[in-house]
Design an enzyme around this catalytic site. Structure first.
Site, PDB file in Angstrom:
ATOM      1  N   ARG A 152      -9.400  -8.130   6.021  1.00 41.13           N
ATOM      2  CA  ARG A 152      -8.125  -8.609   5.457  1.00 41.13           C
ATOM      3  C   ARG A 152      -7.716  -9.968   6.030  1.00 41.13           C
ATOM      4  NH1 ARG A 152      -3.955  -3.758   5.285  1.00 41.13           N
ATOM      5  NH2 ARG A 152      -2.852  -5.251   3.989  1.00 41.13           N
ATOM      6  N   ARG A 199      -6.357  -3.227  -4.577  1.00 46.50           N
ATOM      7  CA  ARG A 199      -5.707  -2.119  -5.295  1.00 46.50           C
ATOM      8  C   ARG A 199      -5.715  -2.295  -6.806  1.00 46.50           C
ATOM      9  NH1 ARG A 199      -0.914  -0.690  -0.898  1.00 46.50           N
ATOM     10  NH2 ARG A 199      -2.311   0.596   0.365  1.00 46.50           N
ATOM     11  N   GLY A 237      -2.462  -3.073   8.781  1.00 49.47           N
ATOM     12  CA  GLY A 237      -2.148  -4.491   8.614  1.00 49.47           C
ATOM     13  C   GLY A 237      -0.826  -4.849   9.272  1.00 49.47           C
ATOM     14  N   ASP A 241       4.083  -1.677  -2.398  1.00 50.80           N
ATOM     15  CA  ASP A 241       3.197  -0.586  -1.970  1.00 50.80           C
ATOM     16  C   ASP A 241       3.158   0.569  -2.971  1.00 50.80           C
ATOM     17  OD1 ASP A 241       2.548  -1.920   0.323  1.00 50.80           O
ATOM     18  OD2 ASP A 241       4.099  -0.964   1.535  1.00 50.80           O
TER      19      ASP A 241
HETATM   20  C1  S3P Z   1       4.955  -4.268   5.289  1.00 52.94           C
HETATM   21  C2  S3P Z   1       4.955  -5.313   4.395  1.00 52.94           C
HETATM   22  C3  S3P Z   1       4.159  -5.325   3.180  1.00 52.94           C
HETATM   23  C4  S3P Z   1       3.654  -3.931   2.830  1.00 52.94           C
HETATM   24  C5  S3P Z   1       3.100  -3.224   4.005  1.00 52.94           C
HETATM   25  C6  S3P Z   1       4.153  -3.058   5.073  1.00 52.94           C
HETATM   26  C7  S3P Z   1       5.774  -4.370   6.500  1.00 52.94           C
HETATM   27  O1  S3P Z   1       3.037  -6.158   3.362  1.00 52.94           O
HETATM   28  O2  S3P Z   1       2.690  -4.023   1.806  1.00 52.94           O
HETATM   29  O3  S3P Z   1       2.646  -1.938   3.639  1.00 52.94           O
HETATM   30  O4  S3P Z   1       5.999  -3.337   7.160  1.00 52.94           O
HETATM   31  O5  S3P Z   1       6.209  -5.469   6.838  1.00 52.94           O
HETATM   32  P1  S3P Z   1       3.122  -7.750   3.113  1.00 52.94           P
HETATM   33  O6  S3P Z   1       4.068  -8.278   4.066  1.00 52.94           O
HETATM   34  O7  S3P Z   1       1.730  -8.241   3.357  1.00 52.94           O
HETATM   35  O8  S3P Z   1       3.535  -7.894   1.706  1.00 52.94           O
END
Ligand code: S3P
Length: 748
Positions: free
Chosen positions: A434, A658, A406, A627
């Site tokens: 997603r 989750r 993501g 996380d």
């Molecule tokens: C991340 C931000 C978080 C986190 C992901 C990594 C990042 O997601 O859950 O594992 O590196 O910017 P969200 O920005 O969707 O909260």
């Protein structure tokens, strides 16, 4: 080794027409393990038949099919083992002489020509004929090269035209799996295209190279000095010329297509060498090395060319483990992504150490290679990136595959919205489900042209060449990915782009941009920057990932007698929710050696067991531990009393839902866990045993592995392959601190 299974159907007579390497190896393998009742060899050459009898490769021999055809019936299998272009001649004999009950197959490396011949000779595609191709061989040929182990653990591709459960198909499958082959089915066209690239082309390149060198005037001298590389590359040029001539002529179109591509690339390589274009050479070589290393892992586990399936990995944790030791977990995932993104668009070189060699950050790295950035490594966490500047990226030739990540897709969407070229971002099944509206919306406000699926999910299609405007964006959810996406697009927009966040989220993008000499202002929940500046290459030391450390923090927190120290962990204030929450639950956590490295605070973290109590998790800690909740739920399951989480609806749109994944697994293990719309209620209790699903989510898999430390019985966790996205050495590390954990794999 015998692969003989006791269940039917069983091949009665195995008739092999053509005793070359494949035919005679199949005969020998089948005969030596008693897989069939009689092995019959057919060859026009009497010397071959004599040898086959002498070497006990066959039981009976004939010089033509006509001599034995009338005896053959249901349960007998005829294998056409002659070179590809001779298959139609033998096929015509089969058509004339064999009853419909006899099963027929072939072993030719090209399937299109076999099927065309079938149509011509039989007038249709008879069910009794099951085209096949064992992906095994050697540069040796003939009956004297017969090897009974040749097919063990090698793929055998069948391209049945009828349904794949006819008696004929089952018999042919049985034959190949009996001699150790791994039977797969494929359609004819895919087979020929794939094999042209992975098998046929390498043979022609090897023949051509050896022939070129051999025809040079001083060839003796050349061959005297030709060692390692030459030998490795040209082993297959010793293969049977008739066989490869036939393949070249039978699979003309697919081979020409891939040959043209390679020749085009050769021309470019020639030009780059001629013009001393070092960047081009580094670009091609590093990308190829990376691809070879990546596919090499698949090759090692499958012994076949271009493995076509991956194994599913399950974990099994046995009670009785402990949690003791000093360890350093892999590099921070968020920072690893950003280190590649920012160094790629910086001026000059950046050296990165501590880079996470997990699938997610490697997806980001590969994407920049695809866009023309020369990246050396990773080699034990060391990566050297030769930045191309803010406007130096090139259009990738194919869609960029973000895998499971993501962070990659969301951050890259911002950066790519500002490029002059079009891109498409794709991902795996989980990523394709997603939400991407959260990045597409603000990017559209900036003037970007970006398309998602109707459901607002990937693939993302970004049309380049747009003029981006700066915006003041009020983020509807606390997301560092969205914030970073908008800031990265802001680098390409005129004026000041700012993002206001509803709650503090990780600020690695802001910190790292400053490390690259780019001014970012960050105060009172607003981060802003002015577009059009330049980043300067720098040095980045990525600390250990607190999100990976969290698994071992909880391991110590739930296991009486535990004492674990985690070295050099990033303790950015926007990431330390796990420390705050565990402390509130009663865990003893001690930080030492606190230093600042490249703008990020880092410390050693020592965790010792103390009894845990359930708590209401403060809402302000949710983005700071976003996380870490899967493993914090395991702590809650081991605590005395109730733990309540609210305000965490974001957990429902992570790599899996989750909240649901964890609730389901905890209930399976006998814990009272009730999901709510935005959180969960967990009543501490005793973890039992059972099978839990990870839903292909790395953090769910690792969380339940840690649960095994306090469980009464064995826990099996299914589908753990994605642990490699963030923590490639999880199993070794878990064993090192005392977890009793094993890995099981099975073919998909
Ligand atoms: C991340 C931000 C978080 C986190 C992901 C990594 C990042 O997601 O859950 O594992 O590196 O910017 P969200 O920005 O969707 O909260």
């Amino acid at each position: 080794m015998s692969f003989l299974a006791t269940d039917e159907p069983r091949v009665n007579r195995l008739v092999i027409i053509g005793l070359g390497l494949i035919g005679s190896s199949l005969a020998l393998a089948a005969k030596s393990i008693g897989l069939v009742n009689t092995v019959i060899g057919i060859s026009r050459r009497s010397s071959t038949l004599e040898l086959a009898l002498d070497l006990s490769i066959v039981d009976e021999t004939y010089q033509d099919l006509a001599s034995v055809a009338s005896q053959l019936t249901s349960g007998d299998v005829v294998v056409i083992g002659v070179p590809t272009l001779s298959v139609p001649v033998v096929m015509a004999d089969c058509h004339r002489l064999l009853s419909k009950d006899v099963t027929i197959t072939d072993v030719a490396s090209v399937k299109g020509s076999v099927v065309d011949a079938l149509r011509e000779i039989y007038g249709d595609l008879p069910e009794q004929f099951v085209p096949g191709h064992p992906i095994a061989g050697s540069e040796k040929s003939g009956v004297t090269a017969a090897d009974k182990h040749l097919f063990e653990n090698h793929r055998v591709i069948l391209t049945p035209h009828g349904s794949a459960d006819t008696e004929h198909f089952l018999l042919v499958s049985k034959l190949w799996s009996g001699v150790g082959g791994l039977v797969t089915t494929m359609n004819v066209q895919d087979h020929d295209v794939i094999l042209a690239a992975t098998s046929h082309l390498p043979h022609f390149l090897a023949y051509s190279l050896v022939d070129t060198l051999a025809s040079m005037g001083d060839n003796r001298e050349i061959f005297r000095y030709a060692a390692g590389g030459f030998r490795d590359f040209t082993r297959i040029a010793a293969s049977d010329p008739v066989m490869w001539r036939d393949i070249a002529l039978a699979n003309q179109q697919s081979i020409l297509h891939v040959l043209d591509e390679v020749m085009g690339n050769f021309q470019m390589l020639r030009k780059a060498i001629d013009e001393s274009d070092a960047d081009y050479l580094m670009d091609v070589f590093t990308r190829a090395r990376d691809a070879r290393n990546h596919f090499g892992k698949l090759l090692e586990t499958n012994t076949v060319q271009g493995s076509m399936t991956e194994k599913t990995i399950n974990y099994r944790v046995t009670p009785g483990g402990h949690g003791r030791g000093v360890l350093r977990v892999p590099g921070d995932k968020s920072m690893s992504h950003r280190s590649i993104i920012l160094s790629s668009i910086a001026e000059g070189m950046t050296e990165i150490t501590g880079f996470l060699e997990g699938e997610d950050s490697l997806a980001t790295l590969r994407a920049f290679r695809e866009m023309g950035v020369v990246i050396e490594g990773p080699d034990q966490g060391r990566v050297v990136v030769h930045g191309v500047g803010l406007n130096g990226l090139k259009a990738p030739a194919t869609p960029l595959n973000m895998g499971n990540s993501g962070t990659s897709i969301r951050l890259l969407s911002g950066l790519l919205a500002g490029q002059s070229f079009d891109t498409e971002l794709i991902g795996d099944v989980s990523l394709t489900g997603r939400p991407m509206g959260r990045v597409a919306d603000p990017l559209r406000m900036m003037g970007a042209l970006i398309e998602t699926s109707q459901k607002g999910t990937p693939p993302l299609k970004i049309t380049g060449g747009q003029t981006l405007r700066s915006i003041d964006y009020d983020m509807p959810m606390a997301s560092a990915q969205v914030k970073s996406c908008v800031l990265l697009a802001g680098l390409y927009a005129k004026g000041i782009t700012s993002v206001t966040e509803p709650a503090p989220t990780r600020d690695h993008t802001e910190r790292m941009l400053q490390g690259f000499g780019y001014t970012v202002s960050a105060a009172d929940s607003v981060a802003s920057l002015t577009g059009g500046g330049a980043l300067q290459g720098t040095r980045i030391d990525v600390p250990a990932d607190i999100s990976s450390a969290a698994f071992f923090m909880v391991a110590a927190a739930i296991t009486p007698g535990s004492d674990i120290t985690l070295r050099h962990v990033g303790i950015n204030p926007t990431r330390i929710g796990v420390i705050n929450i565990l402390r509130q639950m009663g865990t003893a956590i001690h930080l030492s050696n606190t230093v600042e490295v490249g703008g990020e605070p880092v410390a050693d973290i020592r965790i010792q067991y103390a009894p845990l109590k359930g708590i209401d998790i403060p809402k302000d800690q949710v983005p700071l531990a976003i996380d870490e909740f899967p493993v914090l739920f395991i702590a809650a399951a081991c605590a005395q009393g109730i733990t309540l989480l609210t305000g965490a609806e974001e957990l429902r749109v992570k790599e899996s839902d989750r909240i649901q994944s964890m609730a389901d697994g905890l209930v399976t293990l006998g814990i009272d866990a009730t999901p709510t719309a935005d959180g969960i209620v967990i009543v501490g209790g005793t973890l039992g045993q059972g099978h839990v699903l990870s839903h292909h989510d790395h953090r769910i898999a690792m969380a339940f592995a840690i649960a095994g430390l306090r469980a009464r019985g064995e826990i099996t966790i299914e589908e753990c392959n994605n642990v490699a996205t963030s923590f490639p050495d999880f199993i070794e590390t878990a064993k090192a601190i005392g977890l009793v954990i094993g890995v099981e794999s099975r073919d998909d």
